[in-house]
Scaffold this active site. Structure first.
Site, PDB file in Angstrom:
ATOM      1  CB  SER A 151       3.796 -22.681 -14.935  1.00 53.42           C
ATOM      2  OG  SER A 151       2.895 -23.440 -15.703  1.00 53.42           O
TER       3      SER A 151
ATOM      4  CE  LYS B 267       6.939 -20.659 -18.885  1.00 55.24           C
ATOM      5  NZ  LYS B 267       5.843 -20.701 -17.893  1.00 55.24           N
TER       6      LYS B 267
ATOM      7  CB  SER C 116       4.659 -24.264 -18.654  1.00 54.63           C
ATOM      8  OG  SER C 116       4.445 -22.990 -18.083  1.00 54.63           O
TER       9      SER C 116
END
Lengths: 438, 438
Positions: free
Chosen positions: B170, B77, B146
């Protein structure tokens, strides 16, 4: 050359602001001092050319674009140094010239500070084995650790302020041993991003300085704002001050005992209402929870370095990853929950007083450099997430500095600093320690 | 080319270990898939040449020196991406070619993983404003956030496993929206070093995969060891499973309601003893404490970026630094202490069951890319530091995937994974969602 290096941060900020000294002139004064005092070995990395080029860059910044710390020299704890090699995952901890900065360094630079260099620490800031750095008050004694170089450099007039970190007692102890102010603020109030964790629930960034005013300037930059405004007063008269020996007191040495009695009598004489208090019995468990939390959190913290280069990892790290203490998750959670339960209890106790005073260290700095000293008196406050401030002023059993700590409720950092300033004036003038650092 | 890209991590690890496929061949298969599926926009940074050179380097490592993840491709990520520019303080989050690695990446590399690239996320992983990344099940719908790209890439067979992070929801939310497994382990069990914090008391590293077995492999690498060994069983027969709707249930959409009823009936039919439970009233406060903690902790987290480049900082960050919500330290501490008080309460409740099931998301992925969806069902577990696992298998109101969450007591990560594997087999085979991803 004018002895700019002897000035506090607040003094030099004023002179630079008024145009009476350039950042380059100031940097040259510090660099000369550092060269003269190389034997203290306070610095792990310092490139004079880089410092001077940064200073000249700062001098070129137009007045209206200057930050509140414009030209203030700051030392940065080298939190990843180990035996001369840098094996941290984070190059930003290793290389001042890198594009990478820890969050705390970003804030300092953005405010105009002059980053002077990296200060000596112990391996991974995790051990009590001393490095080459010595105590500037007596080179045969430890400066304490793990923020050894930061405290020593500030005491020795090599830099006015320096960044340190505290997981157990890594700021308060060197603060006490070197006779300087050391502020470990409330846990979480300054970002840890870009530093290497040992214990995520304890690790806290803080600062050393030779006066409380400099710490107030830094607290302002890092926006350590309390809910309640700090009252306007410069004395301790009519304040309520508690003295808490804590459950660690049986370890107190003769220097601490003398400082304790003297502090009580000084503050009483200056008009404070002084009261000795005992902490509830539950607080004695904090010392038992401390090694459990470090062992539990160290398992995750050191895993990366362990897998890459176990041979170069400090024993504390290897033992944590291998769980040598057989620490269970259950005891870790009991320790977490125990600390969490006591935090609001502490807040409530301390809110009854204008300040609570507690020991910083067992006594002054022990002889020898192998062992950086006992952190028993410090770790409980780190675990309670409370703001703590070491105030210098007394002489310990070896005639070296020993301080006392002001501790307050969480997120009352400015109150702690304010009371520390008032109390520090008295301890500094009447505590009895006279620095021999020339 | 053989469709290696469709294999799970565990499958490809076995083939590579047996010498039936090289890491380079595997990497080429993934890169071809990624090129074919570029329109998903799952990647923020991916350099095919770098991937191939790393793959060839891995192929040259002698058998006896290979790590347990040898050749396993992992997406990372990109926790610091913002509108095409990288403004993170941490270059390690930005530049795969850098010498710098976050601790979690160090562990992956040391175990032999092939770091494939950086996956798309929202600004500072802090907002619910979507990016260009789309849901591979339907490009008109959000992949959630996210950890958008990590979940989308795993669902879309572009990588078998990917690293994500969760501050509120997230991981669980994109896990649910993309129909993949998502494990957010116990807070503190994996080092955060080298990632950018938003909320230090919540931020947790986790992983996405298309099967629970792959997450078990990763849990082993990161040493997520429970105190008690996981019982040996492959079914849910005779297990006690609680269903907890929580105080957020009034937000439940038709897809969630249908999945909920179906899950209860499926597990009952497979011999589990199913019970619906209500959480104590105190737990409803977690949703109120959540924005207070984020506002309080964001003040420190975003200060550096705010001072350097306020214009480029996400509004969430600006508002936090400027304390637009007028959050007091007092309410922050009350929220901290409230969460801490409920953590052991939750542990005790959940220990009575083999697993607790709770919603992952309000429903399946909403239409549009602007909004990454509601995280209300997720954030309370993050605040309780509990391990959570999204299990896919159901279809929501738009016919897209929706999952349910298994949650357990703190530091029972392997138990959660084990029960998730058993339950996941049933949900996957009988839950009703059939992926259309070709």
């Amino acid at each position: 050359m004018t002895e700019y290096y002897r000035l506090t941060g607040s003094q030099i900020l004023r002179l630079i602001q008024q145009g009476e000294v350039t950042v380059e002139e100031y940097a040259k004064s510090l660099l000369a001092r550092i060269k003269e005092r190389e034997h203290i070995q306070a610095w792990a990395y310092l490139d004079p050319e880089l410092v001077l080029s940064q200073a000249r860059r700062l001098d070129k910044i137009p007045l209206e674009k200057r930050g509140p710390l414009h030209g203030l020299a700051v030392g940065i704890k080298d939190i990843a140094l180990t035996k001369g090699t840098f094996i941290s995952p984070l190059p930003l901890a290793n290389n001042l010239g890198s594009a990478a900065d820890a969050s705390v360094v970003i804030v300092l630079r953005a405010a105009g500070a002059l980053i002077l260099g990296k200060t000596a620490t112990t391996e991974f800031a995790a051990t009590t084995e001393g490095g080459p750095c010595t105590n500037p008050h007596n080179p045969n004694h430890t400066p304490g650790g793990s923020s050894s170089g930061s405290a020593a450099a500030v005491a020795d007039f090599q830099v006015p302020v320096a960044l340190g970190t505290q997981t157990m007692g890594s700021m308060i102890r060197p603060g006490s041993f070197n006779g300087v102010y050391a502020l470990k603020p409330t846990w979480g109030s300054i970002s840890w991003d870009g530093l290497a964790h040992f214990s995520v629930s304890n690790d806290t960034v803080g600062f050393f300085a030779r006066c409380a005013e400099d710490l107030e300037v830094l607290a302002g930059t890092f926006r350590l704002i309390d809910d309640e405004p700090v009252p306007e007063s410069l004395s301790v008269a009519n304040t309520k001050i508690a003295f808490a020996k804590t459950h660690i007191w049986p370890k107190a040495g003769p220097g601490l005992k003398a400082a304790w009695e003297k502090a009580i009598s000084l503050l009483s004489r200056h008009g404070a209402e002084v009261e000795e208090i005992e902490l509830p019995e539950d607080f004695s468990k904090l010392k038992d929870w401390n090694p459990i939390i470090l062992a539990g959190e160290g398992r995750a913290a050191f895993l990366g370095n362990y897998l890459v280069s176990k041979d170069q990892l400090t024993k504390v790290g290897v033992d944590a990853v291998e769980n040598k203490t057989n620490t269970t998750r259950k005891t870790l959670l009991e320790s977490y929950d125990g600390c969490a339960r006591l935090r609001p209890v502490w807040d409530e106790i301390s809110r009854k007083y204008d300040a609570v005073i507690t020991p910083s260290t067992v006594d002054d700095a022990p002889r020898g450099l192998e062992y950086t000293g006992d952190h028993s008196f410090c770790s409980m406050w780190t675990m309670l997430h409370a703001p703590v401030l070491n105030i210098p002023g007394f002489a310990g059993e070896h005639g070296l500095p020993i301080g006392l700590t002001v501790v307050g409720p969480r997120y009352c950092d400015l109150h702690v600093l304010d009371m520390g300033k008032r109390i520090g004036k008295i301890f500094g003038e009447e505590g009895g320690y006279i620095s021999q650092i020339a």
